[in-house]
Scaffold this motif. Structure first.
Motif, PDB file in Angstrom:
ATOM      1  N   ARG A   1       0.831  -1.220   0.000  1.00 20.31           N
ATOM      2  CA  ARG A   1       0.000   0.000   0.000  1.00 20.31           C
ATOM      3  C   ARG A   1       0.858   1.259   0.000  1.00 20.31           C
ATOM      4  O   ARG A   1       0.529   2.231  -0.649  1.00 20.31           O
ATOM      5  CB  ARG A   1      -0.952  -0.007   1.202  1.00 20.31           C
ATOM      6  CG  ARG A   1      -2.068  -1.039   1.065  1.00 20.31           C
ATOM      7  CD  ARG A   1      -3.162  -0.839   2.091  1.00 20.31           C
ATOM      8  NE  ARG A   1      -2.744  -1.249   3.424  1.00 20.31           N
ATOM      9  CZ  ARG A   1      -2.785  -0.470   4.494  1.00 20.31           C
ATOM     10  NH1 ARG A   1      -3.227   0.774   4.400  1.00 20.31           N
ATOM     11  NH2 ARG A   1      -2.392  -0.912   5.670  1.00 20.31           N
ATOM     12  N   HIS A   2       1.930   1.259   0.793  1.00 14.08           N
ATOM     13  CA  HIS A   2       2.770   2.455   0.899  1.00 14.08           C
ATOM     14  C   HIS A   2       4.140   2.188   0.275  1.00 14.08           C
ATOM     15  O   HIS A   2       4.639   1.064   0.314  1.00 14.08           O
ATOM     16  CB  HIS A   2       2.990   2.844   2.373  1.00 14.08           C
ATOM     17  CG  HIS A   2       1.733   3.315   3.057  1.00 14.08           C
ATOM     18  ND1 HIS A   2       1.723   3.782   4.348  1.00 14.08           N
ATOM     19  CD2 HIS A   2       0.448   3.398   2.642  1.00 14.08           C
ATOM     20  CE1 HIS A   2       0.496   4.135   4.695  1.00 14.08           C
ATOM     21  NE2 HIS A   2      -0.300   3.904   3.674  1.00 14.08           N
ATOM     22  N   TYR A   3       4.750   3.257  -0.238  1.00 16.33           N
ATOM     23  CA  TYR A   3       6.106   3.171  -0.755  1.00 16.33           C
ATOM     24  C   TYR A   3       7.023   2.658   0.361  1.00 16.33           C
ATOM     25  O   TYR A   3       6.835   3.081   1.495  1.00 16.33           O
ATOM     26  CB  TYR A   3       6.553   4.582  -1.217  1.00 16.33           C
ATOM     27  CG  TYR A   3       7.854   4.581  -1.942  1.00 16.33           C
ATOM     28  CD1 TYR A   3       7.936   4.131  -3.253  1.00 16.33           C
ATOM     29  CD2 TYR A   3       9.024   5.004  -1.300  1.00 16.33           C
ATOM     30  CE1 TYR A   3       9.153   4.108  -3.914  1.00 16.33           C
ATOM     31  CE2 TYR A   3      10.235   4.987  -1.958  1.00 16.33           C
ATOM     32  CZ  TYR A   3      10.280   4.532  -3.261  1.00 16.33           C
ATOM     33  OH  TYR A   3      11.484   4.506  -3.914  1.00 16.33           O
ATOM     34  N   PRO A   4       7.959   1.753   0.126  1.00 21.17           N
ATOM     35  CA  PRO A   4       8.497   1.306  -1.165  1.00 21.17           C
ATOM     36  C   PRO A   4       7.812   0.088  -1.790  1.00 21.17           C
ATOM     37  O   PRO A   4       8.417  -0.552  -2.660  1.00 21.17           O
ATOM     38  CB  PRO A   4       9.947   1.010  -0.831  1.00 21.17           C
ATOM     39  CG  PRO A   4       9.917   0.532   0.579  1.00 21.17           C
ATOM     40  CD  PRO A   4       8.815   1.305   1.248  1.00 21.17           C
ATOM     41  N   PHE A   5       6.600  -0.253  -1.377  1.00 24.23           N
ATOM     42  CA  PHE A   5       5.809  -1.307  -2.023  1.00 24.23           C
ATOM     43  C   PHE A   5       6.534  -2.653  -2.044  1.00 24.23           C
ATOM     44  O   PHE A   5       6.508  -3.382  -3.042  1.00 24.23           O
ATOM     45  CB  PHE A   5       5.423  -0.909  -3.460  1.00 24.23           C
ATOM     46  CG  PHE A   5       4.838   0.478  -3.596  1.00 24.23           C
ATOM     47  CD1 PHE A   5       3.745   0.867  -2.833  1.00 24.23           C
ATOM     48  CD2 PHE A   5       5.369   1.392  -4.492  1.00 24.23           C
ATOM     49  CE1 PHE A   5       3.202   2.147  -2.961  1.00 24.23           C
ATOM     50  CE2 PHE A   5       4.836   2.666  -4.627  1.00 24.23           C
ATOM     51  CZ  PHE A   5       3.755   3.040  -3.857  1.00 24.23           C
ATOM     52  N   VAL A   6       7.190  -2.980  -0.924  1.00 24.57           N
ATOM     53  CA  VAL A   6       7.851  -4.285  -0.800  1.00 24.57           C
ATOM     54  C   VAL A   6       6.834  -5.270  -0.233  1.00 24.57           C
ATOM     55  O   VAL A   6       5.969  -4.882   0.562  1.00 24.57           O
ATOM     56  CB  VAL A   6       9.071  -4.166   0.156  1.00 24.57           C
ATOM     57  CG1 VAL A   6       9.659  -5.531   0.484  1.00 24.57           C
ATOM     58  CG2 VAL A   6      10.126  -3.248  -0.459  1.00 24.57           C
ATOM     59  N   VAL A   7       6.915  -6.539  -0.635  1.00 21.01           N
ATOM     60  CA  VAL A   7       6.029  -7.563  -0.071  1.00 21.01           C
ATOM     61  C   VAL A   7       6.902  -8.691   0.472  1.00 21.01           C
ATOM     62  O   VAL A   7       7.259  -9.624  -0.238  1.00 21.01           O
ATOM     63  CB  VAL A   7       5.031  -8.078  -1.141  1.00 21.01           C
ATOM     64  CG1 VAL A   7       4.127  -9.166  -0.549  1.00 21.01           C
ATOM     65  CG2 VAL A   7       4.178  -6.928  -1.681  1.00 21.01           C
ATOM     66  N   GLU A   8       7.315  -8.568   1.728  1.00 19.38           N
ATOM     67  CA  GLU A   8       8.194  -9.580   2.312  1.00 19.38           C
ATOM     68  C   GLU A   8       8.159  -9.484   3.828  1.00 19.38           C
ATOM     69  O   GLU A   8       8.679  -8.528   4.418  1.00 19.38           O
ATOM     70  CB  GLU A   8       9.619  -9.392   1.790  1.00 19.38           C
ATOM     71  CG  GLU A   8      10.411 -10.668   1.915  1.00 19.38           C
ATOM     72  CD  GLU A   8      11.806 -10.541   1.339  1.00 19.38           C
ATOM     73  OE1 GLU A   8      11.982  -9.828   0.334  1.00 19.38           O
ATOM     74  OE2 GLU A   8      12.706 -11.144   1.924  1.00 19.38           O
ATOM     75  N   PHE A   9       7.561 -10.483   4.453  1.00 15.35           N
ATOM     76  CA  PHE A   9       7.314 -10.410   5.897  1.00 15.35           C
ATOM     77  C   PHE A   9       8.563 -10.119   6.720  1.00 15.35           C
ATOM     78  O   PHE A   9       8.562  -9.277   7.610  1.00 15.35           O
ATOM     79  CB  PHE A   9       6.665 -11.708   6.407  1.00 15.35           C
ATOM     80  CG  PHE A   9       6.340 -11.612   7.865  1.00 15.35           C
ATOM     81  CD1 PHE A   9       5.125 -11.114   8.296  1.00 15.35           C
ATOM     82  CD2 PHE A   9       7.294 -11.949   8.839  1.00 15.35           C
ATOM     83  CE1 PHE A   9       4.854 -10.964   9.645  1.00 15.35           C
ATOM     84  CE2 PHE A   9       7.028 -11.788  10.188  1.00 15.35           C
ATOM     85  CZ  PHE A   9       5.803 -11.305  10.592  1.00 15.35           C
ATOM     86  N   LYS A  10       9.625 -10.838   6.408  1.00 13.22           N
ATOM     87  CA  LYS A  10      10.827 -10.713   7.239  1.00 13.22           C
ATOM     88  C   LYS A  10      11.383  -9.284   7.205  1.00 13.22           C
ATOM     89  O   LYS A  10      11.860  -8.761   8.216  1.00 13.22           O
ATOM     90  CB  LYS A  10      11.882 -11.672   6.701  1.00 13.22           C
ATOM     91  CG  LYS A  10      12.776 -12.244   7.743  1.00 13.22           C
ATOM     92  CD  LYS A  10      13.625 -13.323   7.099  1.00 13.22           C
ATOM     93  CE  LYS A  10      14.595 -13.857   8.110  1.00 13.22           C
ATOM     94  NZ  LYS A  10      15.403 -14.934   7.551  1.00 13.22           N
ATOM     95  N   ARG A  11      11.294  -8.666   6.052  1.00 10.98           N
ATOM     96  CA  ARG A  11      11.756  -7.282   5.949  1.00 10.98           C
ATOM     97  C   ARG A  11      10.813  -6.356   6.716  1.00 10.98           C
ATOM     98  O   ARG A  11      11.237  -5.405   7.372  1.00 10.98           O
ATOM     99  CB  ARG A  11      11.880  -6.864   4.478  1.00 10.98           C
ATOM    100  CG  ARG A  11      13.046  -7.567   3.795  1.00 10.98           C
ATOM    101  CD  ARG A  11      13.102  -7.275   2.315  1.00 10.98           C
ATOM    102  NE  ARG A  11      13.459  -5.885   2.025  1.00 10.98           N
ATOM    103  CZ  ARG A  11      13.471  -5.361   0.791  1.00 10.98           C
ATOM    104  NH1 ARG A  11      13.178  -6.130  -0.258  1.00 10.98           N
ATOM    105  NH2 ARG A  11      13.803  -4.105   0.591  1.00 10.98           N
TER     106      ARG A  11
END
Ligand code: FCB
Length: 467
Positions: free
Chosen positions: A180-190
């Motif tokens: 939804r928000h920048y940086p638009f990453v999809v990774e739980f651990k991060r």
């Protein structure tokens, strides 16, 4: 008819944030933050393509806006300092125009009898830090601590209530898991690493505050989405437990009890999702950090049920592996936002605080209702937002019940004062006591503003039986 009176000295106010209200003008020295950048470069993700460029023009209108606050009778108002306005680039140099602006705002508010509640971070990381890894980079924590110290030095004489962060879960959840928000990453651990680093930054902010010698108060603003299970079936109860563990307890326990829930650590270990960079020193700092004041943002409940299918084992790990949303029949909806309206949760939150975190002074730091196309409710030049008055009455009645049973709630801030820009939704849904005409910049009082003013004057309101 019941006459609901609130405690003497109750904080009646509103909340906003820098990026959502200030806007920029040429020559103001402001640097870009992630929202300035994202709303230009990913413009299609923002409603009607409206960027952060102008927003509600508080930077240029603040004198008149503070008069508007005064006209409502607000005794307090929260806004934030824009980090990228104060420290516009990586050199760390302070922007003198920003200092002048914020000092003027806080001084004028004080002169008008409005206590400035000042938050240091409302989602708006400077772009020069994001490009170096943002909240994943430990250097951002150090930069935050320096920024916080600078704010305490520059404005400490004018501010009595400080906050380190607004909704610390959101940059992690919305920016690194849910696209939804920048940086638009999809990774739980991060996401988990970002959350942990923000918790540490919060602690470093408190540490800088204690070292500053200021005698004012500092706290944090948390969003609480109370979880309700579909039924008392053990599977539904487990689902609710897990939703609460991931989205509420993970943070609340770290901030208010000084440690992450051990059960969360176990689950993350089991799934190989623990953030890697967590040091013993950081955990000791979390354990040692105490806040003076807690703000609670409440907008909606989270209803959940046991999942009806197994999660894809090759999919992206997420809290939603353990529950799924439940659409309760008959729930009252705010269709503009697609979220449920459930005032009783405010009572439940008060009780939760009394039970789980007894003794902590707290207040409702945000509550409100965003409605699309409010122009359709304009009669005689005023938005007739009776729905907002009903919303306020229902929520305040629940809060009042908790206070009368002993809850230590100190105030209520409505989101928001003048219609402001929302993350992604821009000016789609309006929340203010004042309407903003986007085309002309004109600000006009809504009916709810008139009601709120009367509420403040009476320090309470009358609730009829049918309400
Ligand atoms: C909250 C945010 C605030 C505003 C409201 C509607 O979650 O803190 O900035 O956008 O939602």
């Amino acid at each position: 008819m019941a006459n609901l009176k609130f405690p003497d000295g109750f904080w009646w106010g509103a909340a906003t944030s820098a990026t959502q209200s200030e806007g920029t003008v040429a020559g103001d020295g402001k640097g870009d933050n992630i929202w300035d950048y994202a709303s230009r470069h990913y413009n299609n993700r923002f409603f009607d393509g409206v960027t952060t460029q102008e927003t509600s023009r508080f930077y240029t209108d603040h004198v008149a806006d503070i008069d508007r606050m005064k006209a409502l009778g607000l005794n307090s108002l929260r806004t934030s300092i824009s980090w990228s306005r104060l420290i516009p680039d990586a050199s760390g140099t302070v922007n003198p125009l920003a200092v002048q602006f914020y000092r003027d705002v806080f001084q004028r508010m004080r002169d008008a009898g409005i206590a400035p509640f000042v938050n240091l971070f409302h989602f708006d990381l400077p772009m020069y830090l994001q490009t170096e890894g943002g909240w994943e980079n430990k250097a951002t924590i150090d930069a935050y601590a320096r920024y916080a110290k600078t704010c305490f030095e520059l404005f400490g004489d004018l501010v009595d209530h400080w906050f380190t962060f607004n909704e610390p879960m959101i940059p992690a959840e919305a920016g690194y898991l849910h696209d939804r928000h920048y940086p638009f990453v999809v990774e739980f651990k991060r996401a988990a690493q970002v959350l942990h680093n923000i918790v540490v930054a919060h602690c470093r902010g408190i540490e800088a505050f204690r070292a500053s010698g200021l005698t004012s108060q500092i706290g944090i603003i948390m969003d609480v989405i109370p979880v309700y299970p579909r039924s008392q079936n053990p599977a539904d109860l487990k689902a609710a437990h897990m939703a609460d563990l991931f989205y509420t307890k993970s943070l609340n326990e770290a901030i208010l009890k000084g440690h992450y829930p051990s059960e969360l650590n176990e689950v993350l270990t089991q799934y190989g999702q623990r953030p890697e960079a967590v040091s013993a020193e950081e955990l000791a700092l979390i354990a040692a950090t105490k806040i003076d004041l807690l703000g609670i943002n409440y907008y909606r409940p989270r209803r959940v049920k046991a999942r009806e299918s197994l999660p894809n084992p090759e999919g992206v790990f997420a809290p939603e592996w353990f529950f799924e949303p439940y659409e309760m029949p008959g729930r009252q909806m705010n269709t503009s936002r697609g979220i449920e309206i459930y005032p009783e949760a405010l009572y439940d939150i008060a009780k939760m605080i009394d039970r789980d975190y007894p003794g902590i002074p707290w207040f409702v730091s945000e509550n409100g209702i965003g409605i699309q196309d409010e122009a359709r409710f304009i009669r005689d030049g005023m938005v007739q937002d009776d729905y907002r008055i009903d919303f306020l009455k229902a929520h305040l009645a629940c809060l009042h019940r908790a206070i009368s049973e002993g809850s230590h709630c100190l105030g209520y801030h409505m989101w928001t004062f003048v219609d402001c820009w929302s993350w992604m939704n821009a000016y789609k849904n309006r929340y203010g006591f004042y309407r903003l005409d986007l085309a002309t910049g004109e600000k006009t009082l809504k009916k709810s503003g008139v009601w709120f003013k009367q509420l403040i004057q009476a320090n309470g309101f009358e609730l009829t039986q049918t309400e």
